[in-house]
Design an enzyme around this catalytic site. Structure first.
Site, PDB file in Angstrom:
ATOM      1  N   GLU A   9      -4.090   7.953   7.770  1.00  0.00           N
ATOM      2  CA  GLU A   9      -5.127   7.127   7.145  1.00  0.00           C
ATOM      3  C   GLU A   9      -5.350   5.859   7.964  1.00  0.00           C
ATOM      4  OE1 GLU A   9      -5.991   4.800   2.897  1.00  0.00           O
ATOM      5  OE2 GLU A   9      -4.064   5.768   3.263  1.00  0.00           O
ATOM      6  N   HIS A  38       0.823  -1.209   0.000  1.00  0.00           N
ATOM      7  CA  HIS A  38       0.000   0.000   0.000  1.00  0.00           C
ATOM      8  C   HIS A  38       0.859   1.262   0.000  1.00  0.00           C
ATOM      9  CE1 HIS A  38      -2.557   3.065   2.180  1.00  0.00           C
ATOM     10  NE2 HIS A  38      -3.300   2.784   1.136  1.00  0.00           N
ATOM     11  N   GLU A  76       2.198   1.751  -3.482  1.00  0.00           N
ATOM     12  CA  GLU A  76       1.176   2.282  -4.382  1.00  0.00           C
ATOM     13  C   GLU A  76       1.094   3.804  -4.266  1.00  0.00           C
ATOM     14  OE1 GLU A  76      -3.056   3.624  -3.911  1.00  0.00           O
ATOM     15  OE2 GLU A  76      -2.905   1.587  -3.126  1.00  0.00           O
ATOM     16  N   HIS A  77       1.166   4.334  -3.036  1.00  0.00           N
ATOM     17  CA  HIS A  77       1.154   5.784  -2.836  1.00  0.00           C
ATOM     18  C   HIS A  77       2.408   6.426  -3.425  1.00  0.00           C
ATOM     19  CE1 HIS A  77      -2.104   6.856   0.207  1.00  0.00           C
ATOM     20  NE2 HIS A  77      -2.310   5.580  -0.040  1.00  0.00           N
TER      21      HIS A  77
END
Length: 481
Positions: free
Chosen positions: A172, A92, A95-96
């Site tokens: 987040e 994740h 991906e950012h």
């Protein structure tokens, strides 16, 4: 549940449907006849075009001449399933960070280049895959491909951007962790798969997120961003030949694998089927998830696509829509919940029928009891009217998705990862039409042969109460009619 008499309105409704289908019903008919012919929704649906490159990258084109837009994406078969407790969350984070600069473009240039064309840019990380994609005009499909390929193949992960983005992702993760509904969904993964990587949260842990370095990201790319795990896809109205040729030029040099390692098909994770809970004192409701795992391959050599469609029909039949038996019972008839639905959670090597509801602590036991009784009823007999509804719902959802480039692309890539091929829409609809009530009934019977996974969060819950609810659910699913 069995009733000796039939509702006169229901009988009239079935006779009306029979007349539309050209089917005669005798005086002593007992159940709705199976549909005898598939619906013809389009005369010549576009055929998916799949071209494997020598290094293992698969190029997938999905022509949609009836639209003007196009979606372009690069999808990699890597996600949180490929992580360890120490690296959980890195897919994740990567991906950012892929959008934070490449060899030739800054983060500002990446955003502006796409938005100058009016294109939407996004990405996702899942348990079994990571995707990067853009949607814009079909005439810009090649430019969208160049930009997406640049992000996947040439990201540099600048250190200054990494530290800033890690703090964003940390916020987040905290926000997600403090939401009782999101937490119940994460807990369900733990209840389903226990300590297996499939049970870990996609977003990772705050501790891991705070400690990732640029070297960690580079190692992850070298190990997993390889040709054998990559699909480059496009759907919409675009020049297929030109797009294919450009995709081959851009991805032909992608390493086939990590250090010559052989890529093996994913092995389904063992099911832990636990009951877990987490208390939230600041809310007045409880958030319930129940999952019944299904083997990803059907019984008796049933083709994987047919089995997955039968599972989707079972899900729609049980809890897909306001008229479905479960939603109608727990919401309309018993008033046990406002939010209530059933979904099919699926990936390349798993299938789960998931029931989700939000209610108050005093109603959760009755809700679980009703759920078990209704599941037992489906395993005993399938209502032909509800099977007809489920088939039409699934058909309409597939047709509507086929009219949107991104949804078409996403569905095709999911099929490619799960079964190694992409099925044209007309063939999928024909299979949906052909599935018999006995096959859907078998889905429920196979579900109930194993204990479910259950997660619950919110007011007054505990590990003990979760286990008691799970035991009550199992008992209600197997009580004598």
């Amino acid at each position: 549940m069995h009733h000796g008499t039939r509702d006169p309105y229901q009988i009239a409704h079935w006779r009306c449907l029979a007349r539309k289908e050209g089917i005669g019903l005798g005086a002593n008919w007992r159940e709705w006849p199976e549909r005898r012919r598939p619906r013809q929704l389009m005369a010549k649906p576009p055929t998916p075009i799949l071209r494997p490159l020598p290094n293992g990258v698969r190029l997938l084109a999905l022509p949609m001449p009836h639209v003007q837009s196009a979606s372009v994406g690069v999808f990699l078969r890597v996600g949180s399933r490929d992580e360890t407790p120490a690296t959980n969350g890195i897919s994740h984070v990567l991906e950012h960070m892929a959008f934070k600069g490449t060899v030739t473009r800054s983060v500002q240039a990446i955003n502006l280049d796409a938005e100058r064309l009016g294109a939407e840019v996004n990405a996702y990380t899942g348990k079994d895959s990571t995707g990067y994609f853009m949607t814009g005009l079909g005439q810009h499909a090649q430019q969208l491909l160049r930009m997406t390929a640049d992000i996947v193949l040439h990201s540099t992960f600048p250190e200054v951007e990494l530290q800033r983005e890690l703090e964003v992702i940390r916020q987040e993760a905290i926000e997600y962790d403090e939401d009782p509904e999101d937490s119940s969904s994460d807990l369900l993964d733990r209840a389903l798969w226990g300590d297996d990587p499939m049970g870990m949260p996609v977003i990772g842990t705050v501790e891991n997120i705070e400690g990732f370095t640029r070297d960690d990201l580079v190692r992850h790319v070298q190990q997993h961003y390889v040709a054998g795990k990559t699909v480059v896809a496009a759907a919409g109205h675009f020049d297929v030949d030109a797009w294919m040729n450009l995709a081959e030029d851009l991805f032909a040099a992608m390493p086939a694998s990590a250090g010559g390692a052989v890529s093996h098909p994913p092995v389904p994770a063992a099911h832990a089927s636990q009951a877990v809970a987490r208390r939230f004192t600041q809310v007045s409701q409880v958030f319930l998830h129940i999952a019944y795992p299904l083997a990803p391959n059907g019984p008796g050599g049933m083709p994987p696509q047919r089995w997955r469609l039968a599972a989707a029909l079972a899900t729609n039949l049980f809890g897909g829509g306001m008229s479905s038996p479960w939603v109608d019972t727990v919401r309309e008839r018993l008033g046990l919940a406002y939010t209530a639905d059933a979904t099919l959670d699926s990936g390349d090597a798993w299938l789960n029928l998931v029931v989700h509801a939000v209610t108050t602590p005093d109603k959760v036991q009755a809700l679980v009891q009703a759920t078990g009784e209704l599941l037992q009823a489906q395993a005993a007999a399938i209502d032909p009217v509800h099977l007809e509804r489920a088939k039409n719902q699934l058909t309409v959802s597939r047709v509507r998705a086929s009219e949107r480039p991104f949804a078409t692309m996403e569905r095709a890539v999911e099929e490619l990862f799960a079964q190694g091929s992409v099925t044209p829409l007309a063939e999928t609809i024909a299979v949906i039409d052909d599935i018999r009530s006995e096959e859907v009934q078998d889905v429920f019977a196979r579900m109930l042969a194993h204990p479910p996974a259950l997660s619950i969060t919110g007011k007054g819950v505990s590990a003990k109460s979760a286990r008691q609810l799970a035991a009550s659910l199992v008992a209600s699913c197997h009580q004598e009619a």
